[in-house]
Design a protein around this motif. Structure first.
Motif, PDB file in Angstrom:
ATOM      1  N   THR A 215       0.391  -0.885   0.200  1.00 28.87           N
ATOM      2  CA  THR A 215      -0.028   0.472  -0.258  1.00 28.87           C
ATOM      3  C   THR A 215       0.634   1.516  -0.140  1.00 28.87           C
ATOM      4  O   THR A 215       0.899   2.026  -0.768  1.00 28.87           O
ATOM      5  CB  THR A 215      -0.578  -0.157   0.592  1.00 28.87           C
ATOM      6  OG1 THR A 215      -1.531  -1.284   1.570  1.00 28.87           O
ATOM      7  CG2 THR A 215      -1.945   1.473   1.504  1.00 28.87           C
ATOM      8  N   ALA A 216       1.989   0.910   0.807  1.00 22.27           N
ATOM      9  CA  ALA A 216       2.725   2.658   1.505  1.00 22.27           C
ATOM     10  C   ALA A 216       3.399   2.791  -0.562  1.00 22.27           C
ATOM     11  O   ALA A 216       4.113   3.691  -0.953  1.00 22.27           O
ATOM     12  CB  ALA A 216       3.767   2.086   1.747  1.00 22.27           C
ATOM     13  N   GLU A 217       3.908   1.840  -0.832  1.00 24.93           N
ATOM     14  CA  GLU A 217       5.040   1.775  -2.595  1.00 24.93           C
ATOM     15  C   GLU A 217       4.064   1.947  -3.531  1.00 24.93           C
ATOM     16  O   GLU A 217       4.015   3.172  -3.741  1.00 24.93           O
ATOM     17  CB  GLU A 217       4.736   0.381  -2.751  1.00 24.93           C
ATOM     18  CG  GLU A 217       6.558  -0.087  -1.692  1.00 24.93           C
ATOM     19  CD  GLU A 217       7.366  -1.976  -2.241  1.00 24.93           C
ATOM     20  OE1 GLU A 217       6.609  -2.115  -3.391  1.00 24.93           O
ATOM     21  OE2 GLU A 217       7.542  -1.736  -1.521  1.00 24.93           O
ATOM     22  N   ARG A 218       2.520   1.773  -3.629  1.00 22.50           N
ATOM     23  CA  ARG A 218       1.713   1.847  -4.435  1.00 22.50           C
ATOM     24  C   ARG A 218       1.497   3.264  -4.695  1.00 22.50           C
ATOM     25  O   ARG A 218       1.223   4.597  -5.303  1.00 22.50           O
ATOM     26  CB  ARG A 218       0.084   1.195  -4.552  1.00 22.50           C
ATOM     27  CG  ARG A 218      -0.806   1.827  -4.844  1.00 22.50           C
ATOM     28  CD  ARG A 218      -2.109   0.365  -4.946  1.00 22.50           C
ATOM     29  NE  ARG A 218      -3.279   1.124  -6.206  1.00 22.50           N
ATOM     30  CZ  ARG A 218      -3.968   0.420  -6.095  1.00 22.50           C
ATOM     31  NH1 ARG A 218      -4.074  -0.535  -5.058  1.00 22.50           N
ATOM     32  NH2 ARG A 218      -5.083   1.353  -6.836  1.00 22.50           N
ATOM     33  N   GLY A 219       1.426   4.139  -2.894  1.00 22.50           N
ATOM     34  CA  GLY A 219       1.019   5.528  -2.737  1.00 22.50           C
ATOM     35  C   GLY A 219       1.985   6.206  -3.521  1.00 22.50           C
ATOM     36  O   GLY A 219       1.862   7.109  -3.534  1.00 22.50           O
ATOM     37  N   ALA A 220       3.345   6.028  -3.033  1.00 26.42           N
ATOM     38  CA  ALA A 220       4.359   6.897  -3.121  1.00 26.42           C
ATOM     39  C   ALA A 220       4.650   6.254  -4.890  1.00 26.42           C
ATOM     40  O   ALA A 220       4.852   7.699  -5.376  1.00 26.42           O
ATOM     41  CB  ALA A 220       5.915   5.550  -2.932  1.00 26.42           C
ATOM     42  N   PHE A 221       4.425   5.300  -5.832  1.00 27.16           N
ATOM     43  CA  PHE A 221       4.158   5.269  -7.161  1.00 27.16           C
ATOM     44  C   PHE A 221       3.424   6.385  -7.165  1.00 27.16           C
ATOM     45  O   PHE A 221       3.401   7.444  -8.089  1.00 27.16           O
ATOM     46  CB  PHE A 221       3.997   4.369  -7.572  1.00 27.16           C
ATOM     47  CG  PHE A 221       3.655   4.183  -8.987  1.00 27.16           C
ATOM     48  CD1 PHE A 221       4.807   3.956  -9.909  1.00 27.16           C
ATOM     49  CD2 PHE A 221       2.517   3.764  -9.600  1.00 27.16           C
ATOM     50  CE1 PHE A 221       4.446   4.121 -11.573  1.00 27.16           C
ATOM     51  CE2 PHE A 221       2.554   3.465 -11.148  1.00 27.16           C
ATOM     52  CZ  PHE A 221       3.383   4.185 -12.056  1.00 27.16           C
ATOM     53  N   GLU A 222       2.309   6.468  -7.198  1.00 28.72           N
ATOM     54  CA  GLU A 222       0.726   7.349  -7.507  1.00 28.72           C
ATOM     55  C   GLU A 222       1.361   8.843  -7.563  1.00 28.72           C
ATOM     56  O   GLU A 222       1.037  10.048  -7.838  1.00 28.72           O
ATOM     57  CB  GLU A 222      -0.281   6.835  -7.201  1.00 28.72           C
ATOM     58  CG  GLU A 222      -1.112   5.821  -7.342  1.00 28.72           C
ATOM     59  CD  GLU A 222      -2.512   5.290  -6.316  1.00 28.72           C
ATOM     60  OE1 GLU A 222      -3.071   6.017  -5.171  1.00 28.72           O
ATOM     61  OE2 GLU A 222      -3.072   3.607  -6.964  1.00 28.72           O
ATOM     62  N   SER A 223       2.112   8.871  -6.334  1.00 26.67           N
ATOM     63  CA  SER A 223       2.342  10.941  -5.792  1.00 26.67           C
ATOM     64  C   SER A 223       3.409  11.059  -7.338  1.00 26.67           C
ATOM     65  O   SER A 223       4.068  12.263  -7.443  1.00 26.67           O
ATOM     66  CB  SER A 223       3.327  10.824  -4.968  1.00 26.67           C
ATOM     67  OG  SER A 223       3.467  11.601  -3.927  1.00 26.67           O
TER      68      SER A 223
END
Length: 108
Positions: free
Chosen positions: A84-92
């Motif tokens: 979830t954190a990686e996905r958030g960082a990627f989307e950001s």
């Protein structure tokens, strides 16, 4: 997963495993919770059965709401938080304005 073959209690022929659990129950003060041992072992084996592609598939289904969080956590454990954190960082990163980044120019 209603209607699946797992709707009933999961059972298997224990044999030596059953005898080992009974022996541990005898020597352990207060006994052992064999059901908890079985659940813990099953979770561990389910996680071992997943490869990286399987984990991504489970996470994607969880993200879409196709899989309940409790089920996803059984399969992924703490990896669900990391994903979830990686996905958030990627989307950001995808939303960042790249026009302000330095670029190389030819000849300079």
């Amino acid at each position: 997963m209603s209607g699946s073959k797992y709707d009933e209690t999961i059972q298997f022929r224990a044999g030596a495993e059953k005898e080992a659990a009974e022996l541990l129950d005898q020597i352990h003060i207060g006994g052992v919770n064999v059901s908890e041992l079985a659940r813990t072992g099953l979770v561990e084996m389910l996680r071992r059965a997943l490869d990286e592609q399987d984990e991504i598939w489970v996470y994607e289904r969880y993200s879409r709401g196709d899989i309940d969080e409790d089920v996803a956590r059984v399969l992924l454990g703490e990896k669900i938080d990391h994903m979830t954190a990686e996905r958030g960082a990627f989307e950001s990163a995808m939303e960042r304005d790249t026009s302000t980044f330095l670029t190389e120019t030819d000849g300079e």
